[in-house]
Design a protein around this motif. Structure first.
Motif, mmCIF file in Angstrom:
data_model
loop_
_atom_site.group_PDB
_atom_site.id
_atom_site.type_symbol
_atom_site.label_atom_id
_atom_site.label_comp_id
_atom_site.label_asym_id
_atom_site.label_seq_id
_atom_site.Cartn_x
_atom_site.Cartn_y
_atom_site.Cartn_z
ATOM 1 N N LYS A 1 93.737 80.181 41.003
ATOM 2 C CA LYS A 1 94.941 80.407 40.199
ATOM 3 C C LYS A 1 95.652 81.684 40.637
ATOM 4 C CE LYS A 1 95.119 77.051 37.078
ATOM 5 N NZ LYS A 1 96.304 76.187 36.924
ATOM 6 N N TRP B 1 97.411 81.156 44.058
ATOM 7 C CA TRP B 1 98.615 80.303 43.978
ATOM 8 C C TRP B 1 99.759 81.018 43.285
ATOM 9 C CZ3 TRP B 1 98.356 76.487 47.180
ATOM 10 C CH2 TRP B 1 99.319 75.482 47.145
ATOM 11 N N GLU C 1 103.472 70.390 43.634
ATOM 12 C CA GLU C 1 102.736 71.606 44.007
ATOM 13 C C GLU C 1 101.297 71.562 43.505
ATOM 14 O OE1 GLU C 1 103.330 74.643 45.755
ATOM 15 O OE2 GLU C 1 104.732 73.199 46.619
ATOM 16 N N ASP C 2 101.121 70.981 42.317
ATOM 17 C CA ASP C 2 99.766 70.916 41.758
ATOM 18 C C ASP C 2 98.865 70.018 42.613
ATOM 19 O OD1 ASP C 2 97.865 71.555 39.673
ATOM 20 O OD2 ASP C 2 98.028 69.438 39.104
ATOM 21 N N ARG D 1 98.017 71.703 45.916
ATOM 22 C CA ARG D 1 96.968 72.715 45.737
ATOM 23 C C ARG D 1 95.596 72.070 45.576
ATOM 24 N NH1 ARG D 1 95.071 74.711 40.904
ATOM 25 N NH2 ARG D 1 96.798 73.680 39.839
ATOM 26 N N ARG D 2 95.507 71.038 44.707
ATOM 27 C CA ARG D 2 94.196 70.458 44.388
ATOM 28 C C ARG D 2 93.670 69.555 45.495
ATOM 29 N NH1 ARG D 2 94.133 67.014 40.657
ATOM 30 N NH2 ARG D 2 96.306 66.889 39.984
#
Length: 347
Positions: A146, A149, A256-257, A260-261
């Motif tokens: 977190k 990012w 974006e989520d 990232r994941r």
């Protein structure tokens, strides 16, 4: 025309097989080299564990007989019983001979085999360090990704700063502070031991009682260790954020989520694998301070009790067990790192 592609296919197949054989051979050679290094480290631990504790101040026999009326003959008899009347070299040879048969000797203080004492205290240590490790890893990795990012944001600065402050706090000081607040002032949590003295609880009541005793030691261990995962995960993810494959993933329209994941975090997790296994070994061996502060009946508290003698067989036994766990965890980390990282395989 038809024979040429067939020959190429056969040659390609043979090349693949050769590569597989080379890769398999290389892996076992790599594993053998690491296993050899682990055995050398373990041998050095055995030697160091014997001689290092011999230079500790204090006489085990005089400590055991302190405050008691004993004459010189009784003291000499105790020295013969413990084998302390032998030369240092003979003591070392006897120690190696017993160790080769799995015999860690008998405790001076408890008058029991050291192996039995370690077995009795291993469970509480694994419970404490296991719960602490799971929480520290989960919290550290979540905060680290977190923070990376949202780099330079308030969350990044606050979470990283808090982790660094807690990491720099001495473990015993934080443990004593929690004892004073939650055990002394507020009196909402137990301050010592693993179960309430005199409580004959079973089933769910026993589990709840152990869980209440576990809260303060676990908070202490998690608070001083999770910062390592925060920093490693944050640095690793920041490095991945400049990679081209993330630009490609965004160009495909991924949110974006999801970027990232699905893409950034799996690649950023790689450097943390080694840290996790190294940390688990170090966490078990580093439980001495926390178990001593909270009188948790594990191997760390047993080691502290052995230091007051000094109880040499018990110190040697716990030292060998702690070191063995660290060496095995490092060995597993080396193997996993090679499996997960193609750059290590190609080296």
């Amino acid at each position: 025309m038809s024979s040429a592609p067939g020959a190429q296919d056969v040659a390609a197949t043979e090349t693949d097989r050769t590569d597989d054989v080379r890769q398999g051979t290389s892996f076992w050679r790599y594993a053998g080299r690491k296993a050899g290094g682990a055995l050398v480290s373990l041998a050095m631990v055995v030697v160091l564990g014997f001689f290092a504790f011999r230079i500790l101040p204090g006489d085990p026999v005089l400590t055991l007989t302190r405050g008691k009326r004993v004459d010189a003959e009784q003291v000499a008899a105790l020295r013969r019983e413990f084998g302390l009347d032998e030369s240092l070299w003979n003591q070392f040879l006897i120690y190696l001979r017993n160790l080769s048969h799995g015999d860690l000797g008998d405790s001076y203080t408890f008058r029991r085999p050291v192996a039995d004492l370690i077995y009795d205290h291993l469970g509480p240590t694994l419970l404490l360090t296991g719960v602490s490790a799971v929480l520290a890893i989960a919290l550290g990795l979540w905060v680290g990704q977190k923070a990376a990012w949202r780099r330079e944001s308030f969350f990044d600065r606050a979470s990283t700063g808090t982790a660094l402050v807690l990491w720099s706090v001495p473990t015993f000081w934080l443990g004593l502070l929690l004892l004073l607040i939650f055990g002394g002032t507020l009196q909402i949590l137990p301050t010592a031991g693993m179960v309430t003295t005199g409580l004959d609880a079973t089933g769910i009541d026993y589990v709840v009682d152990v869980a209440r005793h576990l809260v303060l030691p676990v908070i202490t261990m998690v608070a001083v260790t999770y910062a390592q995962y925060v920093l490693v995960m944050r640095a690793s993810l920041i490095e991945e954020m400049t990679s081209d494959y993330l630009v490609t993933a965004r160009a495909k329209g991924l949110r974006e989520d999801l970027v990232r994941r699905r893409h950034a975090i799996p690649n950023a997790l790689l450097p943390t694998v080694t840290l996790v296994f190294m940390h688990i070994g170090g966490l078990i061996s580093g439980a001495v301070t926390v178990e001593t502060v909270f009188s948790w009946p594990g191997l760390g508290y047993l080691t502290f009790q052995a230091l007051t003698g000094p109880d040499l067989p018990l110190l040697q036994g716990t030292f060998v067990v702690f070191s063995f766990i660290v060496i095995v965890m490092n060995f597993i980390a080396d193997l996993l790192y090679r499996v997960l990282d193609p750059r290590v395989r190609a080296a």
